[in-house]
Write a protein that holds these residues in place. Structure first.
Motif, PDB file in Angstrom:
ATOM      1  N   THR A  19       7.002   3.651   3.156  1.00 21.40           N
ATOM      2  CA  THR A  19       5.548   3.786   3.232  1.00 21.40           C
ATOM      3  C   THR A  19       5.080   5.088   2.593  1.00 21.40           C
ATOM      4  O   THR A  19       4.121   5.106   1.809  1.00 21.40           O
ATOM      5  CB  THR A  19       5.078   3.726   4.695  1.00 21.40           C
ATOM      6  OG1 THR A  19       5.492   2.476   5.272  1.00 21.40           O
ATOM      7  CG2 THR A  19       3.560   3.825   4.778  1.00 21.40           C
ATOM      8  N   ASN A  20       5.760   6.189   2.899  1.00 21.33           N
ATOM      9  CA  ASN A  20       5.393   7.479   2.333  1.00 21.33           C
ATOM     10  C   ASN A  20       5.600   7.526   0.823  1.00 21.33           C
ATOM     11  O   ASN A  20       4.877   8.243   0.117  1.00 21.33           O
ATOM     12  CB  ASN A  20       6.203   8.602   3.001  1.00 21.33           C
ATOM     13  CG  ASN A  20       5.824   8.807   4.452  1.00 21.33           C
ATOM     14  OD1 ASN A  20       4.699   8.501   4.860  1.00 21.33           O
ATOM     15  ND2 ASN A  20       6.752   9.313   5.253  1.00 21.33           N
ATOM     16  N   ALA A  21       6.565   6.765   0.342  1.00 24.80           N
ATOM     17  CA  ALA A  21       6.829   6.712  -1.093  1.00 24.80           C
ATOM     18  C   ALA A  21       5.966   5.658  -1.801  1.00 24.80           C
ATOM     19  O   ALA A  21       6.076   5.478  -3.008  1.00 24.80           O
ATOM     20  CB  ALA A  21       8.305   6.410  -1.341  1.00 24.80           C
ATOM     21  N   LYS A  22       5.111   4.981  -1.013  1.00 27.45           N
ATOM     22  CA  LYS A  22       4.252   3.924  -1.552  1.00 27.45           C
ATOM     23  C   LYS A  22       5.070   2.829  -2.242  1.00 27.45           C
ATOM     24  O   LYS A  22       4.761   2.370  -3.331  1.00 27.45           O
ATOM     25  CB  LYS A  22       3.204   4.508  -2.508  1.00 27.45           C
ATOM     26  CG  LYS A  22       2.214   5.452  -1.808  1.00 27.45           C
ATOM     27  CD  LYS A  22       1.205   6.019  -2.766  1.00 27.45           C
ATOM     28  CE  LYS A  22       0.092   6.773  -2.030  1.00 27.45           C
ATOM     29  NZ  LYS A  22       0.577   7.790  -1.078  1.00 27.45           N
ATOM     30  N   ILE A  23       6.123   2.414  -1.544  1.00 25.33           N
ATOM     31  CA  ILE A  23       7.029   1.369  -2.015  1.00 25.33           C
ATOM     32  C   ILE A  23       6.770   0.090  -1.227  1.00 25.33           C
ATOM     33  O   ILE A  23       6.473   0.121  -0.037  1.00 25.33           O
ATOM     34  CB  ILE A  23       8.497   1.820  -1.839  1.00 25.33           C
ATOM     35  CG1 ILE A  23       8.797   3.040  -2.713  1.00 25.33           C
ATOM     36  CG2 ILE A  23       9.458   0.678  -2.144  1.00 25.33           C
ATOM     37  CD1 ILE A  23       8.743   2.784  -4.205  1.00 25.33           C
ATOM     38  N   ASN A  24       6.897  -1.059  -1.908  1.00 22.35           N
ATOM     39  CA  ASN A  24       6.572  -2.342  -1.276  1.00 22.35           C
ATOM     40  C   ASN A  24       7.659  -2.877  -0.343  1.00 22.35           C
ATOM     41  O   ASN A  24       7.378  -3.685   0.538  1.00 22.35           O
ATOM     42  CB  ASN A  24       6.293  -3.393  -2.352  1.00 22.35           C
ATOM     43  CG  ASN A  24       5.089  -3.034  -3.200  1.00 22.35           C
ATOM     44  OD1 ASN A  24       4.167  -2.360  -2.742  1.00 22.35           O
ATOM     45  ND2 ASN A  24       5.098  -3.475  -4.454  1.00 22.35           N
ATOM     46  N   ASN A 132       8.669  -2.858  -7.423  1.00 25.71           N
ATOM     47  CA  ASN A 132       8.386  -1.604  -6.726  1.00 25.71           C
ATOM     48  C   ASN A 132       9.107  -1.556  -5.372  1.00 25.71           C
ATOM     49  O   ASN A 132       8.517  -1.275  -4.332  1.00 25.71           O
ATOM     50  CB  ASN A 132       6.879  -1.399  -6.520  1.00 25.71           C
ATOM     51  CG  ASN A 132       6.540   0.014  -6.056  1.00 25.71           C
ATOM     52  OD1 ASN A 132       7.173   0.977  -6.465  1.00 25.71           O
ATOM     53  ND2 ASN A 132       5.544   0.127  -5.186  1.00 25.71           N
TER      54      ASN A 132
END
Length: 262
Positions: A19-24, A132
């Protein structure tokens, strides 16, 4: 081990990191073994996307069936699990045809076994880039930090390692808690890189319980000379692998240029 709390900790860690890395979500190679089964289940429990890749290269049918059964179990129990099969056998065979022959067949055989793992790593990162996702590693503590039993830039090429601080026995404990298929729990551990039924123990020369003991003794500063019989032999086996595979477990050496030369 407080199994439930450890499971929750890992799941929260995975979800927070992604989530922090904005990964799906995550992509993971499913081998039919205990480590990939546990890791993929933990990834699925985050509620984020999970893509399971089944990537046979002259794989034993039992390994393939265990992998597919596990993926189906995951899909039945988690909403965001998908699966893709990528048959790498023809890719591997074509690569062998293009590579020149060598005199030392034993070293060539070992190199090609590691090539299988590197082809799978390439496939994992292909899908990770498209979707992603993060590539989730499946190595446990004994493999990753004890004997270095993995392929450099193969199954060692990952974005994050959810179970790398767990001993093999602890991975089994978590597998039972999670309800992983019994056929996977019962199967002898194998890296699946040889196209036959050789196990990890066949290759290493010691079982995982023995290696865990040797790892603990080594951490206490013990050596093979402190023991006799089988324990003496196991310590020698552990130390040999730990030393010869240190290049995998230690940071890549960097040639530092003296300031007066810059």
């Amino acid at each position: 081990m407080q199994t439930e709390k450890v499971v929750n900790h890992i799941v929260d860690w995975l979800k927070d990191y992604a989530t922090n890395a904005k990964i799906n979500g995550f992509v993971i190679g499913i081998s039919g073994g205990i480590d990939s089964a546990v890791t993929s289940t933990l990834c699925a429990m985050t509620g984020l996307d999970l893509l399971c890749l089944e990537m046979p290269i002259h794989q034993a049918p039992t390994q393939v069936s265990r992998a597919l059964n596990h993926i189906n179990w995951l899909k039945e129990n988690h909403d965001k699990v998908s699966m893709t099969q990528v048959d790498l056998t023809p890719v591997f065979d074509q690569l062998i045809e293009e590579l020149p022959s060598v005199e030392n067949e034993e070293s060539r055989f070992m190199s090609l076994a590691n090539t299988r793992a590197r082809l799978r790593m390439t496939s994992l990162y292909y899908f990770a880039a498209i979707k992603n996702y993060l590539v989730a590693g499946t190595g446990n503590k004994v493999e990753d930090f004890g004997v270095g039993f993995y392929t450099k830039y193969g199954d060692g090429g990952v974005d994050l390692s959810p179970i790398a601080d767990l001993l093999k026995s602890e991975v089994y404990e978590i597998a039972k808690y999670l309800g992983v298929n019994q056929e996977i729990i019962d199967a002898a551990p194998t890296d699946g890189l040889w196209g036959d039924d050789r196990t990890d123990e066949d290759q290493i020369g010691a079982s995982y319980p023995e290696l865990e003991w040797a790892m603990a003794m080594n951490d206490q500063g013990k050596s093979a000379d402190d023991f006799e019989g089988r324990q003496h032999e196991v310590m020698k086996i552990y130390k040999r692998h730990n030393t010869s595979n240190s290049h995998k477990m230690n940071p890549i050496p960097v040639c530092e240029i003296p300031k007066n030369l810059k």
